[in-house]
Design an enzyme around this catalytic site. Structure first.
Site, short mmCIF file in Angstrom:
data_model
loop_
_atom_site.label_atom_id
_atom_site.label_comp_id
_atom_site.label_asym_id
_atom_site.label_seq_id
_atom_site.Cartn_x
_atom_site.Cartn_y
_atom_site.Cartn_z
N SER A 242 0.83 -1.20 0.00
CA SER A 242 0.00 0.00 0.00
C SER A 242 0.86 1.25 0.00
O SER A 242 2.02 1.23 0.43
CB SER A 242 -0.92 0.01 1.22
OG SER A 242 -0.28 0.58 2.35
N ASP A 243 0.29 2.34 -0.47
CA ASP A 243 0.96 3.63 -0.32
C ASP A 243 0.76 4.12 1.12
O ASP A 243 -0.16 3.67 1.83
CB ASP A 243 0.41 4.65 -1.32
CG ASP A 243 1.46 5.70 -1.70
OD1 ASP A 243 2.43 5.88 -0.95
OD2 ASP A 243 1.31 6.32 -2.76
N ALA A 244 1.60 5.04 1.53
CA ALA A 244 1.62 5.46 2.94
C ALA A 244 0.30 6.10 3.35
O ALA A 244 -0.14 7.08 2.74
CB ALA A 244 2.78 6.43 3.18
#
Length: 970
Positions: A242-244
């Protein structure tokens, strides 16, 4: 009795198949341990002697955020090289440095989040610097080369594990976590998926990272495309990171789910394997997963599937086979024998070879946009005036490592031509800021920087300088300090002390001269002057300026203990100009033989991650400097050093060049090109438009319908895709072609007609002559960068797979090669075509849509007006809705009603009406939809019609409804 050595567990036996090893380790892990693995920072399992593991190490154009590293040109600059071999070698260098740094610091991760393969569809996108090209073929070619270099050549063990960013259709920073990209099937398959697909299919990709945005109304982190498309392209296990903060966005900003347990479960089931959320603290994610299991939203098998993909990457990285992994550090395994095989050289860092490669890349990335009148290359005895805000800068961006070496354009020209032949004027105004009390802002003398704040060669490390609180804050006194005022456009400015330190605001709110460069996630070095009006008995009049700090939104105030930003008592400043930048530019330009103006952007200001640009125009201050230099000296060359294109008037300029921020060797490379030591051969990886009016809306992702990128743009660009000039001349001759198997083989002769060795980049484009649907004006099918000696010729062969001639047929829901004539266009750019031929290809003919049997998926339209695609359900499918709940229209060509139908049905949710007609004729049926209970509460409506044979179907949608499907019956 002698103790027996416990047997080696199967997961540590490299002789076993990978799947068996993973099964064994997975079976040994407790459920709570497997759950903990799903956070970015997976903890160690000491009882199994398994180390902690971290997903995510930024390595976009060098190792980032881990201190000193070799800094290569920005990704868009690597795209401008059009050179896969070079980019592969850069990937090898970067991965070697990752391993070398890892040997010294276990915070350095081997799962690298690079490259970015988002297409540069819109030049105002703030992250333009991170992508390679607007074209999917060029993007995938460069990305494949980089991932191959990052992966390494060993058949079993990977040097690093590359993760592609950002899945999918992501080209805006404005409201990036809540906006939805409406992507119809043709755009999805012909454009956005292609760059990912071709790179994944090449076999050197470990995974992908979903983007923050939504696609067709559904967040990318719960996209069914992850399993439907991505994982269907390869037999390898792909890790989805996932992205942050994106997992939390599913509830907090997107409100797509009501609870974090629902959201986390949906993301895992959709294919997300590693959650980058809450920094190093995995407890929140663990708590959410456990809650989802308790509520029956997840099963242990769902957890195992995600952990399996993580373990697959860890095994491929050699984590469990340090004695066999050629990349492992022998010092980390006391039992290993350094003589047993090749191991990573922990000193293979900042090597002469890496430094030379950084210079080679910077040279190859330079694009000569214009060269008239023989100004370039500059003669040896030329007296050069160098001017501009970036002339003595070597800028870094958010994904750069810390510079070990630095070369600015000014330094490069000093070195190449001699300091006695080069003069310099930055061209900025010098000002003093006078307070209402008549005193001036003053910068106290800085104490010596501590040793730990100094990098290589004694340079101050910007990461350590920014935010320092041990320096004294600004004060006021009777004389003050001259400040360099740099306006970067949009009224955003920086203020710099005479010794080069930028004014910055630390966490305590005080203003200090404490930053080597603007930078950081939230830039603390930018300000804005706002006019202040005084109100008195004689009315309002201008009363100076307020100085707003952009990072905090607060205003600068003067207090007894120093200058700070605050909510109240904003100081009213008067600007006293002590030196005009334009005057210094005019003076040195008039005394030189030639002027080199270095203009462009600071990668942390006005266009970066979190911030889109607002215009293509060059900032006014830089425009004024350029015009002043040109007025003083007609022999003026403009060098644009920028992360994105500009719309620059150049009719009165004899020479224009562009380079992305070129990393540590930028200045040396530019000087060598200006001097003619290197003939420029970079090519534009995206269209440079002439004006903002040429651009579609930033959120319009329909490249076909709104005629975006060189593929469809029908206007006249400032500089076209693929453009780039040379100091040499090249002739194209003897074009031939033949169809062999599943590709078209194109061959021609390329000759260097000049007296210098130089590179050229011949490009092959294809075009359908009489397409049945809108097709690209021309589309890149192949290219090659070729080096030729003076007068030398070579036969160049370029291969165009038949898939390059196909389009996504929405009626048949597949790629289809349409039979007929196609043009083969060979040239030096998308608009500079030198040779043409026509090839007739066999294919599959069009057939009418069998609507009686198959119906119509609403999103599979041929054309539309005023609609957008949204999610049919939270888990799968598309529907169509009128934009902003108004009125929209859909068109479906060649629908076959057979011998006749008598009823039309629609599956829809929401509220409104669907009007049905044929061939643009009168409305034959109106299906009125009463309000349903929710956006996914579909109902089926029917109405009588009479239709037979083949017709175009027109649907008009009224009101805030979602149309999923249309069916017909007899």
């Amino acid at each position: 009795m002698t103790a027996q050595t416990p047997p080696t567990p199967p997961f540590r036996d490299p002789r076993l198949p990978l799947a068996k090893r993973i099964d064994d380790l997975l079976g040994r892990l407790r459920l709570d341990e497997r759950i903990a693995f799903l956070h970015q920072f997976a903890p160690a399992v000491e009882r199994l002697d398994i180390a902690a593991f971290r997903t995510g190490q930024e390595a976009l154009h060098g190792v980032a955020w881990m201190g000193p590293a070799t800094v290569f040109p920005q990704a868009v600059g690597l795209g401008a090289t059009w050179n896969e071999d070079l980019v592969r070698r850069i990937g090898e260098a970067v991965s070697t440095e990752v391993r070398a740094m890892r040997a010294r610091d276990d915070r350095v991760g081997l799962n690298v989040w690079a490259p970015t393969v988002n297409l540069l569809r819109h030049p105002l996108w703030g992250r333009n610097e991170e992508g390679y090209s607007e074209d999917p073929k060029l993007t995938s070619a460069i990305a494949t080369a980089y991932t191959r270099g990052l992966r390494g050549d060993h058949p079993t063990y990977w040097r690093t594990a590359p993760v592609l960013k950002h899945w999918l259709a992501h080209n805006n920073e404005t409201n990036r976590d809540t906006t939805s990209s409406s992507v119809r099937p043709r755009v999805l398959h012909e454009y956005d998926l292609r760059a990912f697909r071709e790179t994944v299919e090449a076999g050197a990709v470990a995974g992908v990272m979903p983007a923050y945005n939504l696609v067709n109304g559904r967040p990318n982190h719960v996209s069914p495309y992850l399993n439907e498309h991505l994982r269907a392209w390869t037999d390898e296990d792909l890790l989805v990171c996932s992205d942050a903060g994106a997992p939390s966005n599913l509830v907090d900003s997107e409100h797509y789910f009501d609870t974090h347990e629902e959201a986390t479960a949906a993301a895992i089931r959709a294919g997300v394997d590693s959650f980058t959320d809450h920094g190093t603290d995995g407890s929140k994610i663990v708590e959410r997963i456990q809650g989802a299991l308790t509520q029956g939203l997840l099963t242990a098998d769902d957890i195992d599937e995600a952990v399996r993909r993580q373990l697959s990457v860890r095994f491929r990285l050699g984590e469990f086979d340090p004695e066999f992994d050629p990349e492992s550090d022998p010092a980390s395994d006391p039992a290993s024998d350094p003589a047993s095989g090749p191991h990573t050289n922990v000193t293979a860092f900042d090597t002469p070879a890496h430094r030379a490669l950084a210079q080679e890349a910077a040279e190859q990335a330079i694009v000569l946009l214009k060269n008239e009148g023989g100004l370039l290359p500059l003669a040896e005895d030329t007296r050069i005036a160098v001017v501009g805000l970036l002339a003595d800068e070597c800028k870094l961006d958010w994904y750069s490592g810390t510079l070990i070496h630095r070369s600015t354009p000014l330094e490069g020209l000093y070195e190449r031509f001699g300091a006695d032949r080069v003069t310099f004027a930055e061209g900025v105004d010098r000002v003093r800021l006078r307070t209402a009390a008549g005193t001036y802002l003053s910068i106290p003398e800085a104490p010596d920087a501590p040793d730990e704040a100094r990098g290589a060669e004694g340079a101050l490390d910007p990461a350590l300088l920014a935010g320092r609180t041990d320096l004294p804050p600004l004060t006021t006194d009777a004389t003050g300090t001259d400040l360099a005022l740099v306006d970067w456009g949009d009224d955003v400015l920086t203020l710099r002390a005479p010794d080069g330190r930028y004014l910055s605001v630390a966490e305590d709110g005080y203003v200090r001269a404490s930053a080597d460069q603007p930078g950081g996630w939230v830039v603390q070095e930018t300000f804005r002057l706002e006019r202040h009006e005084s109100h008195g008995s004689h009315g309002s009049h201008e009363g100076g300026h307020l100085l707003k700090h952009m990072g905090t939104g607060l205003y600068v105030s003067v207090a007894a203990d120093g200058v700070k930003v605050a909510n109240e008592n904003a100081e009213i400043f008067t600007l006293d100009v002590t030196e005009r930048g334009v005057e210094s530019v005019t003076r040195i330009a008039s005394e030189a033989d030639a002027v080199v103006v270095i203009a462009g952007n600071d990668p942390h200001i006005n266009g970066r991650e979190t911030e889109d640009r607002t215009t293509l125009r060059l900032p006014q201050q830089q425009e004024r400097l350029l015009r002043a230099a040109r007025a003083a000296n007609p022999n003026t060359a403009l060098v644009l050093t920028s992360a994105y294109p500009y719309a620059v008037g150049h009719d009165d300029l004899p020479a224009v060049l562009w380079t992305a921020h070129g990393g540590q060797a930028a200045g040396t490379a530019l000087a060598r090109v200006l001097a003619g030591d290197v003939s420029p051969a970079g090519r534009l990886p995206q269209t440079w438009y002439a004006a903002d009016t040429d651009l579609p809306d930033l959120l319009d992702y329909d490249v076909i319908g709104s005629r975006q990128t060189y593929l469809y743009f029908e206007g006249t660009p400032l500089f076209p895709f693929g453009h780039g000039l040379s100091y040499a001349g090249f002739a194209y001759e003897n074009l031939s072609h033949r169809v062999t198997g599943d590709e078209v083989k194109v061959t021609f002769t390329l000759t260097n007609t000049s007296a210098r060795t130089a590179d050229d980049v011949p490009q092959l484009y294809v075009r359908a002559v009489n397409p049945s649907v809108p097709r690209p004006r021309r589309e890149l099918a192949a290219h090659r960068r070729v080096t030729l000696a003076p007068g030398a010729s070579t036969d160049v062969t370029l291969l165009a797979p038949l898939a390059a001639f196909a389009f996504w047929d929405v009626a048949q829901d597949r790629l289809r090669l349409e039979p007929g004539a196609y043009e083969l266009l060979v040239g030096a750019s998308s608009e500079d075509i030198r040779l043409t031929a026509t090839v007739d290809l066999d294919g599959d003919p069009a057939v009418p849509r069998p609507v009686v049997d198959a119906g119509l998926d609403a999103a599979a339209y041929d054309d539309q007006r005023g609609t957008e695609i949204v999610d049919r359900t939270r888990t799968s499918g598309d529907a169509v809705t009128p934009a902003d709940g108004g009125t929209g229209e859909l068109l479906f060509h060649d629908c076959d009603f057979g011998s006749g139908v008598t009823e039309v049905t629609v599956e829809a949710a929401g509220e409104g009406a669907v009007e049905f007609s044929l061939n643009g004729g009168p409305v034959l049926a109106v299906l009125n939809l009463s309000a349903t209970t929710g956006p996914y509460d579909y109902t089926t409506l029917s109405a009588g019609i009479v239709a037979a044979g083949v017709h175009d179907v027109h649907l008009r949608l009224r009101g805030p409804l979602r149309l999923a499907r249309v069916g017909f019956s007899g």
